[in-house]
Scaffold this motif. Structure first.
Motif, PDB file in Angstrom:
ATOM      1  N   GLU A 551      29.889  71.787  -1.206  1.00 43.39           N
ATOM      2  CA  GLU A 551      30.609  71.740  -2.477  1.00 43.39           C
ATOM      3  C   GLU A 551      30.773  70.297  -2.952  1.00 43.39           C
ATOM      4  O   GLU A 551      30.594  69.990  -4.135  1.00 43.39           O
ATOM      5  CB  GLU A 551      31.972  72.412  -2.313  1.00 43.39           C
ATOM      6  N   ARG A 552      31.065  69.388  -2.015  1.00 42.78           N
ATOM      7  CA  ARG A 552      31.210  67.979  -2.393  1.00 42.78           C
ATOM      8  C   ARG A 552      29.883  67.394  -2.857  1.00 42.78           C
ATOM      9  O   ARG A 552      29.833  66.604  -3.815  1.00 42.78           O
ATOM     10  CB  ARG A 552      31.766  67.175  -1.213  1.00 42.78           C
ATOM     11  N   LEU A 553      28.788  67.754  -2.185  1.00 45.42           N
ATOM     12  CA  LEU A 553      27.470  67.266  -2.592  1.00 45.42           C
ATOM     13  C   LEU A 553      27.113  67.742  -3.996  1.00 45.42           C
ATOM     14  O   LEU A 553      26.621  66.978  -4.828  1.00 45.42           O
ATOM     15  CB  LEU A 553      26.405  67.732  -1.595  1.00 45.42           C
ATOM     16  N   LEU A 554      27.352  69.025  -4.254  1.00 48.92           N
ATOM     17  CA  LEU A 554      27.045  69.564  -5.572  1.00 48.92           C
ATOM     18  C   LEU A 554      27.911  68.910  -6.644  1.00 48.92           C
ATOM     19  O   LEU A 554      27.431  68.599  -7.745  1.00 48.92           O
ATOM     20  CB  LEU A 554      27.269  71.079  -5.573  1.00 48.92           C
ATOM     21  N   ALA A 555      29.180  68.673  -6.326  1.00 45.99           N
ATOM     22  CA  ALA A 555      30.075  68.033  -7.297  1.00 45.99           C
ATOM     23  C   ALA A 555      29.624  66.614  -7.594  1.00 45.99           C
ATOM     24  O   ALA A 555      29.614  66.181  -8.753  1.00 45.99           O
ATOM     25  CB  ALA A 555      31.505  68.048  -6.767  1.00 45.99           C
TER      26      ALA A 555
END
Length: 630
Positions: A551-555
């Motif tokens: 989720e952090r990578l996508l954000a």
């Protein structure tokens, strides 16, 4: 910058990256300068191969220039060494473009790696990374290039001392080759060894004796050329006649590296389609391994005629493989569009990809030490295939290697992991993050460690993606330790580990309810944890949410497609701090709220995040410390 210099020539400045590259080469010390010969001969061979290809459509291009050949000429009196080919040649515009810029993406990254290596005193930098024509400035204080494009009447000249500028303009056709290019190196004082014809012949035979173009040597400008390499392409010879040194030399030319290959594939496929493959897995990471274009580096030949180096012979997740495929079935006039649509190329792509995977599997099984080095260099790229290539996912999972909480520094296979699973363990557990040591110390792993359950420590950026595409291995589901319930109740604790209480005490339940109410805007739930043994709190993703690291990578990439999901705060009901906080009476409302928000920030920090409001965090921490010290 461009300036007129007369006689039809202009002076131009190199692009910034080329100027920096030349400076690094001139002012660094290399243990083996012979590499410039391999680079120049390789460029000459490519020019001859390109002529063969273009002559398929326009045979007139071959008129007047003879059969493709490369000639080296030594002139001791003038202290020059010339490398001449009768290949495709260049116009003035093509010369300025080819020799004034580096026409490859990833240039700046290469330069930075080269500079760092030079600071560390490493040698063999040029050969390791491959810089082609510019390597000539290691031995020459001036380089002159004269060229005539095949089929053209005019000639062009390029000249530079490698100090920041070059001149380019027209040349007297009488001084130019009838077709092709002549590169003349005015050798430095310490490069006199390259004026020795015998030493030069030995070097060329050793480095470039396998190129598919004959090579001749003139021992003096007026001497007859002597053939020193017959132009018999290495891949056409029987394997029994080829030594390991021959393969290594071919690899260094094809890959632009100076190391030895970690794996060599040379075979002829027969049957419905006939083709020959010569491919290498490098012994070290090429500088362009993580080029954003992810382009492959396999060349396509048709009956020994070079066609293109842009055919996608291998998938992008095998882009580290260097080499060539020579097909007997494709037409010589095959176009780029035909290559993309060709069933023959599709069959070759499938066959070569499967063979590379098969050979990697054999290496992993028979020589695990060597394979561990291959995985260390290219594992992150191979994992891209786990995400992209469903058909080969099972084969890739079989050769994948991972550092785990039980492996130490040595990587383990998923087969090893499954064989060592604990009684009652139903899943393969993994943790995704930026650093293996930090992952191993995560609070989310405490309950797994207490039960001796092994956890994969995944630290490559692609790990967050492929794990979402791989549901299971040998019937065992893959589960993130930071996602959903830990589900560890069926796995017995290690001897000496403290068993959790069967039920949560009423005062703890009351405190959890208070945390839900107080932190409801920031978390989706607060619950007692069975995965924590030493830490007070941790954050996990909801049961049906995506892994928090993904989720952090996508954000960060702007690809989340909406607001981030609220995490779950898990609380260790057996922790002394939690018990003390649960026992606060109603008169400690301010302290209780500060403590609740500090617990959430503690969990964020342990998860690699910063507190949501650093100033409020500092203020709360100050109030709690003042109360404790007062």
């Amino acid at each position: 910058m461009t300036a007129e210099t007369g006689a039809g020539e202009t002076t131009r400045s190199f692009e910034a990256d080329v100027a920096r590259l030349l400076h690094l080469m001139v002012h660094s010390v290399y243990s083996d300068k012979d590499v410039f010969l391999r680079e120049l001969v390789s460029n000459a061979a490519d020019a001859c191969e390109k002529l063969r290809f273009e002559a398929i459509a326009d045979p007139a291009l071959l008129d007047g220039g003879g059969e493709p050949a490369i000639t080296l000429t030594v002139d001791p009196a003038a202290r020059t060494l010339a490398v001449e080919d009768n290949g495709i040649g260049m116009t003035e515009a093509e010369m300025a473009e080819a020799l004034g810029t580096i026409a490859r993406s990833g240039t700046r990254a290469f330069m930075e790696r080269m500079a760092e290596s030079a600071k560390g005193g490493e040698s063999r930098l040029i050969g390791q990374f491959g810089v082609g024509f510019y390597s000539a400035f290691m031995v020459a204080d001036r380089v002159d290039v004269v060229s005539r494009r095949a089929g053209g009447d005019t000639a062009a000249r390029w000249s530079s001392d490698g100090l920041g500028t070059y001149t380019v303009g027209t040349a007297d056709p009488a001084e130019a080759p009838a077709r092709g290019t002549r590169v003349t190196l005015h050798l430095k004082e310490d490069a006199g060894a390259y004026l020795d014809p015998d030493a030069l012949e030995r070097t060329v035979r050793a480095q470039s004796g396998h190129v598919p173009v004959p090579i001749a040597l003139r021992r003096a400008p007026d001497a007859e050329p002597e053939r020193i390499a017959d132009g018999a392409a290495l891949w056409t010879r029987p394997k029994s006649e080829i030594s390991a040194a021959d393969y290594a030399d071919a690899y260094r030319t094809l890959a632009g590296q100076f190391d030895d290959p970690a794996l060599t594939l040379h075979y002829r496929a027969e049957g419905l389609h006939e083709y020959t493959v010569l491919a290498f897995v490098p012994g070290s990471k090429p500088f362009d391994l993580f080029d954003p274009d992810r382009a492959g580096r396999m060349k396509l030949y048709v009956r020994r005629v070079f066609i293109t180096d842009e055919a996608e012979i291998l998938p992008r997740w095998l882009r580290f493989v260097r080499g060539l495929v020579d097909s007997a079935d494709l037409p010589l006039n095959v176009s780029r569009e035909m290559i993309q649509e060709s069933r023959v190329v599709a069959a070759i792509r499938k066959g070569v990809t499967n063979r590379v995977l098969s050979e990697l599997g054999k290496l992993a099984e028979n020589e695990p030490g060597r394979y561990a080095e291959v995985w260390e260099n290219f594992g992150a790229v191979l994992k891209e295939g786990l995400y992209e290539d469903e058909d080969r996912r099972a084969a890739l999972l079989g050769i994948a290697r991972f550092r785990t909480t039980a492996s130490g520094e040595a990587p383990r296979s998923l087969g090893d992991y499954v064989a060592a699973m604990k009684d009652g363990q139903a899943a393969i557990y993994y943790a995704v993050g930026a650093d293996a040591d930090r992952l191993a110390a995560s609070p989310q792993l405490e309950g797994f460690a207490a039960r001796g359950v092994e956890v994969l420590l995944l630290t490559d950026q692609v790990d967050g993606f492929w794990t979402s595409m791989v549901p299971e291995f040998e019937g065992k589901p893959l589960r993130s330790v930071t996602q959903g319930l830990a589900d560890l109740g069926a796995v017995p604790l290690r001897e000496g580990a403290e068993a959790p209480e069967a039920e949560t005490a009423p005062e703890i339940e009351g405190f959890l309810a208070y945390l839900r109410e107080t932190l409801g805007a920031d978390v989706s739930d607060v619950r007692a944890s069975e995965r924590l043994t030493d830490s007070a709190v941790c954050l996990v993703a909801p049961d049906r949410g995506i892994d928090r690291q993904l989720e952090r990578l996508l954000a960060s990439a702007g690809r989340l497609g909406g607001a981030a999901s609220k995490p779950i705060l898990e609380v260790n009901p057996r922790h002394a701090l939690v018990a003390r906080l649960a026992g606060l009476d109603a008169g400690e409302a301010a302290l209780r709220e500060d403590a609740a928000r500090l617990l959430l920030d503690e969990a964020r920090v342990a998860d690699g995040e910063a507190p949501a409001d650093p100033r409020a965090f500092a203020a709360r921490l100050g109030r709690v410390m003042a109360r404790a010290l007062g």
